[in-house]
Design an enzyme around this catalytic site. Structure first.
Site, PDB file in Angstrom:
ATOM      1  N   THR A  60      -1.214   4.942   3.971  1.00  0.00           N
ATOM      2  CA  THR A  60      -0.362   4.547   4.944  1.00  0.00           C
ATOM      3  C   THR A  60       1.043   4.821   4.334  1.00  0.00           C
ATOM      4  O   THR A  60       1.343   4.459   3.045  1.00  0.00           O
ATOM      5  CB  THR A  60      -0.416   3.275   5.394  1.00  0.00           C
ATOM      6  OG1 THR A  60       0.794   2.763   6.388  1.00  0.00           O
ATOM      7  CG2 THR A  60      -0.154   2.180   4.246  1.00  0.00           C
ATOM      8  N   GLU A  61       2.256   5.677   5.330  1.00  0.00           N
ATOM      9  CA  GLU A  61       3.170   6.126   4.656  1.00  0.00           C
ATOM     10  C   GLU A  61       4.155   5.197   4.165  1.00  0.00           C
ATOM     11  O   GLU A  61       5.129   5.454   3.262  1.00  0.00           O
ATOM     12  CB  GLU A  61       3.915   7.168   5.563  1.00  0.00           C
ATOM     13  CG  GLU A  61       4.196   6.590   6.934  1.00  0.00           C
ATOM     14  CD  GLU A  61       3.355   6.915   8.133  1.00  0.00           C
ATOM     15  OE1 GLU A  61       2.101   6.848   7.836  1.00  0.00           O
ATOM     16  OE2 GLU A  61       3.617   7.199   8.926  1.00  0.00           O
ATOM     17  N   ASN A  62       4.126   3.903   4.403  1.00  0.00           N
ATOM     18  CA  ASN A  62       4.972   2.807   3.908  1.00  0.00           C
ATOM     19  C   ASN A  62       4.486   2.424   2.599  1.00  0.00           C
ATOM     20  O   ASN A  62       4.864   1.188   1.984  1.00  0.00           O
ATOM     21  CB  ASN A  62       5.026   1.625   4.820  1.00  0.00           C
ATOM     22  CG  ASN A  62       3.745   1.192   5.343  1.00  0.00           C
ATOM     23  OD1 ASN A  62       2.994   1.723   5.674  1.00  0.00           O
ATOM     24  ND2 ASN A  62       3.883  -0.200   5.355  1.00  0.00           N
TER      25      ASN A  62
END
Lengths: 229, 219
Positions: A60-62
């Site tokens: 997940t890009e966060n």
């Protein structure tokens, strides 16, 4: 490309696929051991159909690898969310990293597959999925452009037609572009398309023949190798 | 120079009108709500704010925007279901928006902290967000030149600090914290716990204290 492929061979379902059936198919097509990013919306459904034996690691890009299912009840933790800002869980072997590292993972080509939604995909794999271009729309891009350019393979999941019946597979995107020539495969309710510099081929159709599909899509379609060949 | 201060008000006291302020957080995770409230109370205005979003609901950054204290947002995703204060200011032409793809935003912040004068990236090439920017074909791929984003102040949230200002974060609340800490001239951190120097395992430090200027414990 197999010369003996016929339209009959391509049709693998007598009716269009629903969202869950499509998600199940995408999940099945992801190679064991892959590192995968699932975009917000319809692509998130894919996680419901990944099997433990596939050993897929979700990014997940966060800032996380090893993301688990959506958190429920006591599992909900405000410090543990996905890119859609939904509370999620961590799996054994998860890792956390800051935003620049997270996008380096993406941009650096380390992710195997990213699955995204789309407004339009062009015959050569250009993607439009972030902005309608409407003059009063507030533009918001998030990680869409990074996802489109970073992963080794970009799969799109969408309905083939808009509500007005227009094909979302187009000769050239009319919506603002997210990335150029980045999409390799498009999963829709009516067919799976393979896109690339040589144009569009059809891997399989659902509830229609290749000829019927061609009537809906304004770009030349070639029969790809039938499933299983 | 590192200072441990007693209140969030003291922590943000030096922020001047016209400053560029980086604010950590992705959604609510890692958002330094108490420091943002203090920034609201301290009266600084005409701010350029760097954050992934442009405020949500009726709290934090959204209120700063509502009160007209932000002249420009640099962010990747301003539009959300509850970003009504930004939406209103934007549609009224009362706030400037620099929209940056999220990975470019992160790398531009990182570049500032690392002393990099800019970089070429494939992200955004051929799109409207690359219009007017220098491009090159590198290794057969179109790439766009992006410049660093520096800030006067960073407001971030971490889990713990030690006596040397070293920081550790918690789960996905880490997000922009480490890179913003390095990119700002003055970094203010709110933490849940302060331990003595030596109280954090040096192998596990995420942000070394050299990047940190003010620390305040928030219950």
């Amino acid at each position: 490309m197999s010369p003996q492929t016929t339209s009959q061979d391509l049709q693998t379902s007598d009716k269009p696929l629903g969202r869950d059936d499509l998600a199940r198919m995408v999940a099945k097509d992801i190679a064991a051991g892959s590192f995968v990013n699932l975009g917000i919306g319809q692509p998130t459904l894919v996680s419901n159909y990944l099997l433990p034996e596939q050993n897929i690691t979700l990014h997940t890009e966060n800032g996380m690898l090893g993301m688990g299912p959506e958190a429920v009840g006591d599992e909900i933790d405000g410090d543990l969310i996905n890119a859609g800002k939904i509370p999620v869980t961590e799996l054994p072997g998860a890792s956390y990293f800051h935003h620049a590292d997270s996008f380096a993972i993406m941009r650096g080509g380390h992710l195997d597959i990213c699955v995204l939604g789309a407004f339009q995909v062009s015959a050569t794999g250009d993607l439009a999925n972030w902005h309608t271009g409407a003059p009063d729309a507030i533009p918001a891009v998030g990680g869409a452009m990074d996802l489109a350019t970073g992963a080794k393979d970009v799969f799109v999941m969408m309905t083939l037609l808009t509500r007005d019946g227009a094909s979302k597979i187009v000769e050239a995107c009319t919506y603002p572009l997210t990335g150029i020539g980045c999409v390799t495969r498009v999963y829709t309710d009516k067919a799976v398309f393979l896109t690339g510099p040589d144009g569009v081929s059809v891997r399989e159709t659902f509830g229609c023949t290749l000829e019927e599909l061609q009537d809906l899509v304004p770009v030349p379609l070639k029969a790809g190798p039938a499933v299983g060949l | 120079m590192l200072n441990f201060v007693d209140s969030v008000g003291e922590a943000v006291a030096g922020i001047e009108d016209g400053s560029t302020v980086m604010i950590g957080g992705f959604g609510n995770a890692g958002q330094p709500f108490e420091l943002i409230d203090a920034l609201m109370d301290c009266g600084a205005t005409d701010l350029t704010v760097v954050n992934n979003n442009a405020g949500q609901g009726d709290q934090g950054l959204a209120l700063l925007i509502k009160e007209g204290r932000v002249k420009k947002m640099i962010c990747s995703f301003p539009r959300q279901s509850d970003s009504w204060h930004f939406d209103e200011k934007y549609k009224a032409g009362e706030i400037e928006l620099e929209l940056v793809p999220q990975g470019n935003l992160a790398e531009r912040i990182r570049a500032a902290g690392a002393g990099i004068g800019g970089f070429f990236t494939p992200t955004g090439y051929g799109t409207m967000l690359a219009e007017g920017k220098e491009t090159r074909i590198i290794d057969g791929r179109g790439q766009v030149f992006e410049t660093p984003i520096h800030a006067d102040v960073a407001l971030i949230k971490a889990l713990k600090a030690d006596g040397k200002g070293n920081l550790v974060y918690r789960k996905t609340a880490r997000n922009f914290g480490p890179i913003m800490a390095a990119a700002a001239k003055h970094t203010v951190v709110q933490v849940s716990e302060i331990v003595a120097a030596g109280g954090l395992d040096p192998e596990n430090i995420v942000t070394p204290g050299i990047y940190v200027n003010s620390i305040v414990k928030v219950a």
